[in-house]
Enzyme design. Structure first.
Site, mmCIF file in Angstrom:
data_model
loop_
_atom_site.group_PDB
_atom_site.id
_atom_site.type_symbol
_atom_site.label_atom_id
_atom_site.label_comp_id
_atom_site.label_asym_id
_atom_site.label_seq_id
_atom_site.Cartn_x
_atom_site.Cartn_y
_atom_site.Cartn_z
ATOM 1 N N HIS A 90 9.679 -6.572 -8.141
ATOM 2 C CA HIS A 90 10.443 -5.515 -8.819
ATOM 3 C C HIS A 90 11.936 -5.788 -8.827
ATOM 4 O O HIS A 90 12.750 -4.888 -9.008
ATOM 5 C CB HIS A 90 10.094 -4.137 -8.252
ATOM 6 C CG HIS A 90 8.851 -3.596 -8.878
ATOM 7 N ND1 HIS A 90 7.665 -4.286 -8.858
ATOM 8 C CD2 HIS A 90 8.607 -2.462 -9.598
ATOM 9 C CE1 HIS A 90 6.750 -3.589 -9.518
ATOM 10 N NE2 HIS A 90 7.302 -2.476 -9.985
ATOM 11 N N ASP A 153 13.125 5.788 -4.168
ATOM 12 C CA ASP A 153 12.626 6.786 -5.122
ATOM 13 C C ASP A 153 11.233 6.417 -5.625
ATOM 14 O O ASP A 153 10.417 7.277 -5.918
ATOM 15 C CB ASP A 153 13.552 6.867 -6.351
ATOM 16 C CG ASP A 153 14.915 7.408 -5.995
ATOM 17 O OD1 ASP A 153 15.062 7.986 -4.906
ATOM 18 O OD2 ASP A 153 15.841 7.227 -6.808
ATOM 19 N N GLU A 266 20.121 14.045 -4.004
ATOM 20 C CA GLU A 266 20.456 13.013 -4.994
ATOM 21 C C GLU A 266 21.192 13.681 -6.149
ATOM 22 O O GLU A 266 21.445 14.891 -6.123
ATOM 23 C CB GLU A 266 19.200 12.296 -5.515
ATOM 24 C CG GLU A 266 18.597 11.326 -4.525
ATOM 25 C CD GLU A 266 17.763 10.229 -5.178
ATOM 26 O OE1 GLU A 266 17.730 10.157 -6.426
ATOM 27 O OE2 GLU A 266 17.133 9.448 -4.435
HETATM 28 P P1 FAD Z 1 10.719 -8.561 -4.806
HETATM 29 O O1 FAD Z 1 11.390 -8.236 -6.074
HETATM 30 O O2 FAD Z 1 9.408 -9.222 -4.895
HETATM 31 O O3 FAD Z 1 11.696 -9.423 -3.875
HETATM 32 C C1 FAD Z 1 13.051 -9.071 -3.735
HETATM 33 C C2 FAD Z 1 13.763 -10.077 -2.824
HETATM 34 O O4 FAD Z 1 13.273 -9.944 -1.501
HETATM 35 C C3 FAD Z 1 13.508 -11.535 -3.216
HETATM 36 O O5 FAD Z 1 14.634 -12.303 -2.900
HETATM 37 C C4 FAD Z 1 12.357 -11.930 -2.328
HETATM 38 O O6 FAD Z 1 12.320 -13.319 -2.088
HETATM 39 C C5 FAD Z 1 12.658 -11.136 -1.064
HETATM 40 N N1 FAD Z 1 11.447 -10.739 -0.356
HETATM 41 C C6 FAD Z 1 10.367 -10.097 -0.849
HETATM 42 N N2 FAD Z 1 9.481 -9.880 0.143
HETATM 43 C C7 FAD Z 1 10.034 -10.375 1.274
HETATM 44 C C8 FAD Z 1 9.622 -10.453 2.628
HETATM 45 N N3 FAD Z 1 8.445 -9.972 3.036
HETATM 46 N N4 FAD Z 1 10.445 -11.035 3.531
HETATM 47 C C9 FAD Z 1 11.639 -11.529 3.148
HETATM 48 N N5 FAD Z 1 12.085 -11.500 1.874
HETATM 49 C C10 FAD Z 1 11.288 -10.920 0.954
HETATM 50 N N6 FAD Z 1 15.700 0.303 -4.422
HETATM 51 C C11 FAD Z 1 16.154 1.263 -3.604
HETATM 52 O O7 FAD Z 1 16.800 0.982 -2.592
HETATM 53 N N7 FAD Z 1 15.914 2.575 -3.889
HETATM 54 C C12 FAD Z 1 15.176 2.968 -4.947
HETATM 55 O O8 FAD Z 1 14.977 4.151 -5.151
HETATM 56 C C13 FAD Z 1 14.658 1.965 -5.799
HETATM 57 N N8 FAD Z 1 13.892 2.292 -6.856
HETATM 58 C C14 FAD Z 1 13.415 1.308 -7.659
HETATM 59 C C15 FAD Z 1 12.598 1.674 -8.740
HETATM 60 C C16 FAD Z 1 12.091 0.706 -9.575
HETATM 61 C C17 FAD Z 1 11.200 1.117 -10.731
HETATM 62 C C18 FAD Z 1 12.418 -0.649 -9.364
HETATM 63 C C19 FAD Z 1 11.910 -1.701 -10.288
HETATM 64 C C20 FAD Z 1 13.231 -1.020 -8.295
HETATM 65 C C21 FAD Z 1 13.720 -0.052 -7.433
HETATM 66 N N9 FAD Z 1 14.523 -0.371 -6.333
HETATM 67 C C22 FAD Z 1 14.975 0.618 -5.507
HETATM 68 C C23 FAD Z 1 14.919 -1.754 -6.068
HETATM 69 C C24 FAD Z 1 13.968 -2.409 -5.099
HETATM 70 O O9 FAD Z 1 14.149 -1.892 -3.796
HETATM 71 C C25 FAD Z 1 14.239 -3.916 -5.007
HETATM 72 O O10 FAD Z 1 14.199 -4.499 -6.267
HETATM 73 C C26 FAD Z 1 13.218 -4.574 -4.095
HETATM 74 O O11 FAD Z 1 13.616 -5.874 -3.823
HETATM 75 C C27 FAD Z 1 11.897 -4.625 -4.789
HETATM 76 O O12 FAD Z 1 10.880 -4.846 -3.864
HETATM 77 P P2 FAD Z 1 9.764 -5.907 -4.187
HETATM 78 O O13 FAD Z 1 8.755 -5.718 -3.110
HETATM 79 O O14 FAD Z 1 9.267 -5.832 -5.567
HETATM 80 O O15 FAD Z 1 10.597 -7.249 -3.923
#
Ligand code: FAD
Length: 519
Positions: A90, A153, A266
């Site tokens: 994400h 969120d 918020e």
């Molecule tokens: P990924 O996108 O898969 O990875 C993000 C980064 O973290 C990459 O660099 C990856 O290599 C690294 N990573 C992933 N897993 C691990 C692990 N286990 N150990 C070490 N590194 C790792 N953020 C907020 O703070 N608050 C919100 O309310 C919020 N709402 C969101 C709503 C939506 C619809 C979206 C798309 C994003 C939102 N985000 C929010 C942002 C979100 O927290 C970050 O984009 C987060 O990185 C996404 O998590 P993911 O598991 O998809 O990580």
């Protein structure tokens, strides 16, 4: 011994071609999990942003920390391979991708840990780095009646993915971000070592990994603080026409003592018109609630402000809820008549954006590109930001929510890798753009750059959240006086710069010297 591009040094120190055949790489790694080719249709080439796509060599579905350690050690034996943990993909700007490298799908480890731990009168849950927060919520509440205190969120994000950034929502003013609500981690470092860390054990790794943008290790397990889950939530939105009144009330609520304010605070900016996505209709919490614009003063500007709050309660507290909520609302100066309120279960409240996702998926915009921009802006500069960005540049909206709400620096631990603006109060600003048929993605991405460049030019006290920069100078400026600590942590825990190459901070260099990436 240094291998050439596409070559690997085997244990017997004899150099040979890297087998790009799935079954032989799988055999040589001796994984419990599985390996897939990183072809273009693979999820490893995609993320929520939809702005970047690069092809990895392999997508690995590990069974746990041992497998991840083997993958990192394999990369270490090459001169060029990198490793990206992919949570739920994400990210917006390809942060979880690895061009020509090894992408680890953390979701395959989601079920490895789930242990409820009462320790000295407090409660914790051990969960996998690849677990989704929505599953942590539903399992914790249904089995134990407890839940984490600090959320995002939207909950289809992994534990490791949000802890690598911060993890922020309307509870963070009270409990801090998710990175302030974890007491122990299991991490696979860039040396392939499986290490347990906490505030007192391997603390430099612990704090480095929290908000560390995946640079120092892969989080395979996290111990999260819990609180008793309430049964219900009163969820309320009230409207302001003046930014100064909105910020005064929001800051009043976030600076009250614990237990003397709402449980969630918020806010968002919306357009002063009837546009279905950007305007008045985006405010009511229930389709049966009408937004009545006649309450808005004639002198109001192009945008208005909505304060969104929530109050937790147990079913047995119901008779006292009105008194407590009305007492708090009575101290606010929102526009009389513009209030929307519903009572929902606690899990329904926390899963509110997941429900919105289903609706947006139905109109096809969820899967399109999302040039999102997130910033932290200091209280001292937020009026200027509102005047220039919201009231001028974004007066027609962004086709989705424009969040803005205050947070308290004292709730963040400055030993973590997260960087914040100066000053106790700062605002998170999130421009959550959806692009159905408006301006092109390029135009929207250019507008994001224009906003960031303006912040830099006028010397605003701000930081990007979920940062994305392209040059060494930008990263140095982002980290400021924390840059040398970040580089030292990289040298300690991932000296070959194997991990999270999609963040574009360090690049793997055959000479073994860590240097920031230049583009
Ligand atoms: P990924 O996108 O898969 O990875 C993000 C980064 O973290 C990459 O660099 C990856 O290599 C690294 N990573 C992933 N897993 C691990 C692990 N286990 N150990 C070490 N590194 C790792 N953020 C907020 O703070 N608050 C919100 O309310 C919020 N709402 C969101 C709503 C939506 C619809 C979206 C798309 C994003 C939102 N985000 C929010 C942002 C979100 O927290 C970050 O984009 C987060 O990185 C996404 O998590 P993911 O598991 O998809 O990580």
């Amino acid at each position: 011994m240094i291998a050439y591009l596409g070559r690997i040094v085997h244990d017997n120190d004899a150099e040979s071609e890297l087998d790009d055949d799935v079954s032989s790489i799988s055999k040589s790694l001796d994984l419990q999990g599985s390996v897939e080719n990183g072809d273009v249709s693979s999820l490893a080439c995609k993320d929520f942003g939809g702005l970047y796509s690069v092809k990895p060599l392999f997508l690995i579905k590990p069974s746990g920390a041992e497998d991840i350690s083997r993958v990192v050690k394999l990369a270490l034996r090459t001169s060029n391979l990198t490793v990206a943990a992919r949570g739920n993909g994400h990210s917006i700007n390809g942060q979880a991708m690895a061009e020509g490298g090894l992408v680890i799908d953390m979701r395959s480890t989601e079920k490895n840990h789930f242990e409820f731990l009462p320790i000295n009168g407090s409660h914790y849950i051990d969960v996998s780095g690849g677990a989704l927060w929505e599953d942590v919520l539903t399992r914790c509440v249904s089995r134990y009646g407890y839940a984490p205190r600090s959320w995002t969120d939207y909950l289809s994000l992994t534990v490791g993915g949000t802890l690598s950034n911060a993890g922020v929502s309307g509870q963070a003013f009270c409990y801090g971000p998710q990175t302030s609500n974890v007491t122990e981690l299991e991490v696979v470092t860039g040396k392939g070592e499986i290490t347990i860390c906490s505030e007192t054990l391997n603390s430099e790794l612990f704090f480095g990994v929290l908000g560390g943008l995946g640079q120092f290790g892969v989080i395979t397990r996290a111990r999260i603080k819990l609180q008793q889950a309430p049964d219900m939530v009163r969820w309320i939105r009230v409207v302001y026409s003046e930014f100064e009144e909105f910020t005064r009330d929001a800051e009043f609520l976030v600076t009250q003592k614990e237990g003397e304010s709402f449980d969630y605070v918020e806010g968002f900016v919306f357009c002063n018109n009837d546009d279905p996505f950007n305007g008045w209709p985006s405010v009511p919490l229930d389709p049966s609630h009408e937004f009545n614009p006649t309450y808005i003063s004639q002198t109001a500007g192009s945008v208005l402000y909505c304060l969104e709050v929530a109050f937790h309660y147990r079913n047995s507290d119901h008779p006292t809820v009105d008194t407590a909520v009305n007492g708090l609302l009575g101290r606010l100066r929102f526009v009389e008549g513009l209030k929307s309120q519903v009572d929902v279960s606690y899990t329904k409240f926390l899963l509110r954006v997941n429900r919105a996702e289903e609706q947006v998926k139905a109109n096809g915009t969820w899967d399109g590109p999302h040039p999102w921009l997130n910033l932290f802006v200091s209280k001292s500069d937020v009026v200027n930001f509102d005047r220039t960005v919201f009231k001028t540049m974004l007066k027609d909206g962004v086709g989705g929510p424009m969040l803005i709400y205050p947070l308290l620096r004292s709730k963040w631990d400055d030993r973590t890798s997260v960087v914040l603006p100066e000053g106790e109060i700062f605002y998170i600003v999130a421009l959550l753009r959806f692009v159905p048929n408006g301006p092109s993605v390029e135009k929207l991405a250019a507008q994001n750059r224009e906003i960031v460049n303006w912040c830099i030019k006028v010397g605003l006290d701000f930081k990007l959240y979920l940062p994305h920069y392209q040059s060494k100078e930008d990263w140095e400026r982002h980290f400021g006086n924390r840059w040398s600590r970040f580089v030292e942590r990289k040298a300690s825990f991932d000296p070959m710069a194997i991990l999270a190459p999609g963040q574009n901070i360090f690049r793997r260099d055959p000479s073994n010297i860590i240097i920031s990436r230049e583009f």
